[in-house]
Write an enzyme that holds these catalytic residues in place. Structure first.
Site, PDB file in Angstrom:
ATOM      1  N   GLU A   1     -21.989   0.965  19.870  1.00  0.00           N
ATOM      2  CA  GLU A   1     -22.882   1.287  18.742  1.00  0.00           C
ATOM      3  C   GLU A   1     -23.461   2.690  18.802  1.00  0.00           C
ATOM      4  O   GLU A   1     -23.863   3.237  17.775  1.00  0.00           O
ATOM      5  CB  GLU A   1     -24.018   0.251  18.684  1.00  0.00           C
ATOM      6  CG  GLU A   1     -23.515  -1.132  18.301  1.00  0.00           C
ATOM      7  CD  GLU A   1     -24.573  -2.203  18.469  1.00  0.00           C
ATOM      8  OE1 GLU A   1     -25.457  -2.036  19.342  1.00  0.00           O
ATOM      9  OE2 GLU A   1     -24.514  -3.209  17.734  1.00  0.00           O
TER      10      GLU A   1
ATOM     11  N   TYR B   1       0.841  -1.199   0.000  1.00  0.00           N
ATOM     12  CA  TYR B   1       0.000   0.000   0.000  1.00  0.00           C
ATOM     13  C   TYR B   1       0.878   1.252   0.000  1.00  0.00           C
ATOM     14  O   TYR B   1       1.967   1.251   0.556  1.00  0.00           O
ATOM     15  CB  TYR B   1      -0.801   0.129   1.290  1.00  0.00           C
ATOM     16  CG  TYR B   1      -1.703  -0.990   1.698  1.00  0.00           C
ATOM     17  CD1 TYR B   1      -3.076  -0.804   1.672  1.00  0.00           C
ATOM     18  CD2 TYR B   1      -1.203  -2.180   2.185  1.00  0.00           C
ATOM     19  CE1 TYR B   1      -3.931  -1.786   2.117  1.00  0.00           C
ATOM     20  CE2 TYR B   1      -2.059  -3.177   2.626  1.00  0.00           C
ATOM     21  CZ  TYR B   1      -3.417  -2.968   2.589  1.00  0.00           C
ATOM     22  OH  TYR B   1      -4.254  -3.928   3.036  1.00  0.00           O
TER      23      TYR B   1
END
Ligand SMILES: [Zn+2]
Ligand SMILES: [Zn+2]
Length: 431
Positions: free
Chosen positions: A406, A331
């Site tokens: 969450e 990368y």
């Protein structure tokens, strides 16, 4: 220069941005349900068929133009706004990891699959389940306001950010983003900007980012030291690749500590694998080593690669042995566009209700870098450590106990929607 100053300034947001935030609140419950569903059914890189199916169905229901099967399992949806304008791309990664999830969550994964030829347990240990769900929610937010959007939005759900589970060791690797681009993703519609969010340990709901280099480049390092095999009791008749390999590993430490200008950019050289020998009384013929090189600057990256080769080869030569060295690029560094960061910092501040922080350089790598090399990009982080826990000590990404609070996720959707609206409006073609 962190491109951070603007975040603190209270600039008025547009009514479209306000609308995006109230729509994000309305979709939060669904976002959490999608995330749990995807979490319970994780899929490894290039096997994300169920996840891709969920995503494609959702985008079609929203009335988007949907393409599937890009780079194996990638899904792209195009939302046409009601007015002319630029194109913003938003990216989520869909793949999970070969990790066995710790017990505890009601929706914990029990999935198993094949990773590079081996049977493994599978878990969303990097939070890509959350990324996919946040982008599904963002699509719903923006589709609901399409008439008022000046431009287009390209939703990219990419496979295989962590690498393909289908390749075998030694085979060429193409990451999901890279393959999508090779298949022409930006050829028909080139976005004017691209955004992506990654969850990580941090105060729940906190957004963080930096301008310029953000995640590291990553190159694979392979070194084979070849000597001359012989009796361990008579080393003078051999050329010992074990001793030479030890010298090479020590020598490589000076590439970073003595040869790299660390005020310009940090660098990391890690030898993570070493293999050689078959018996205690045999000096082997060969020792193999493999490792990884991380940098944040292309010049430093090239220089470190050259220095490693030279050091390893000359050290081996001094022992009468031979070192074959390969440095294989994986990368690039993810570079956040400075202008885009300056423009978006106030939106990120509003999306997080002021809960923002400068991001440090990240030692991990991201295949978002392939996208951000082609169009101005902004890659930012969302903290998901529950209140009362210390982000510095919780289980990090890729850990079997990695945990996502969450309640933070709606902030990711607010940020992606808010930035899109803001960018489109800033380039609106007034006729
Ligand atoms: Zn990861
Ligand atoms: Zn990740």
């Amino acid at each position: 220069m962190l491109g951070f100053a603007g975040a603190a300034q209270a600039q008025p947001s547009s009514s479209l941005e306000e609308q995006a935030y109230s729509r994000a609140a309305a979709v939060e419950q669904k976002l959490i349900e999608w995330r749990r569903d995807i979490h319970q059914h994780p899929e490894l890189g290039d096997q994300e068929t169920r996840t891709a199916g969920l995503v494609a169905d959702h985008l079609r229901k929203l009335g988007l133009e949907v393409r599937t099967g890009i780079a194996h399992t990638g899904v792209v949806g195009i939302l046409e706004g009601g007015k002319p304008g630029p194109t913003v791309a938003l990216r989520a990664d869909m793949d999970a990891l070969p990790v066995k999830e710790s017990e505890g969550l009601a929706f914990a994964s029990k999935a198993r699959s094949t990773y590079r030829g081996k049977e493994v347990d599978v878990m969303h240990a990097c939070g890509h389940d959350a990324h996919t769900a946040m982008l599904m929610a963002t699509a719903e937010v923006l589709a609901g306001m399409r008439e008022n959007l000046p431009g287009k939005v390209m939703f990219i759900f990419q496979p295989s950010e962590e690498g393909s589970s289908l390749v075998m060791p030694g085979q060429n690797k193409l990451w999901g983003a890279q393959l999508m681009l090779e298949e022409g993703l930006f050829k028909t519609l080139k976005p004017d900007a691209i955004f992506a969010v990654h969850v990580m340990p941090g105060r729940s709901g906190e957004l963080s980012w930096r301008a310029g280099a953000t995640t590291a480049s990553s190159d694979d390092l392979n070194i084979t030291v070849t000597g001359k095999q012989g009796h361990g009791g008579m080393p003078w008749n051999t050329i010992d690749p074990v001793v030479t390999a030890a010298q090479v590993i020590s020598g490589l430490q000076t590439v970073v500590s003595r040869k790299t200008n660390l005020t310009q950019s940090p660098a990391v050289v890690t030898v993570g694998m070493i293999q050689g020998g078959s018996a205690p009384n045999i000096v082997p013929q060969q020792v193999e080593m493999a490792g990884t090189i991380r940098t944040y600057d292309e010049n430093v990256r090239a220089q470190v690669g050259r220095d490693i080769k030279l050091s390893a080869q000359k050290i081996a030569e001094s022992a009468g042995a031979k070192a074959d060295v390969s440095v294989v690029p994986a990368y690039g560094t993810t570079i956040n566009d400075e202008k885009l960061v300056a423009q978006m910092a106030p939106v990120l501040g509003r999306a997080a209700s002021g809960k923002v922080a400068p991001a440090a350089l990240v030692g991990a790598s991201e295949d978002f870098s392939f996208f951000a090399r082609q169009v101005p990009g902004l890659y930012f982080f969302l903290g998901v450590t529950p209140n009362g826990q210390d982000p510095a000590t919780v289980a990090p990404n890729h850990n079997p106990s990695f945990f996502v609070d969450e309640s933070a996720l709606v902030t990711g959707t607010r940020a992606l929607s808010g930035m899109t609206v803001q960018f489109l409006q800033s380039r609106e073609k007034k006729s």
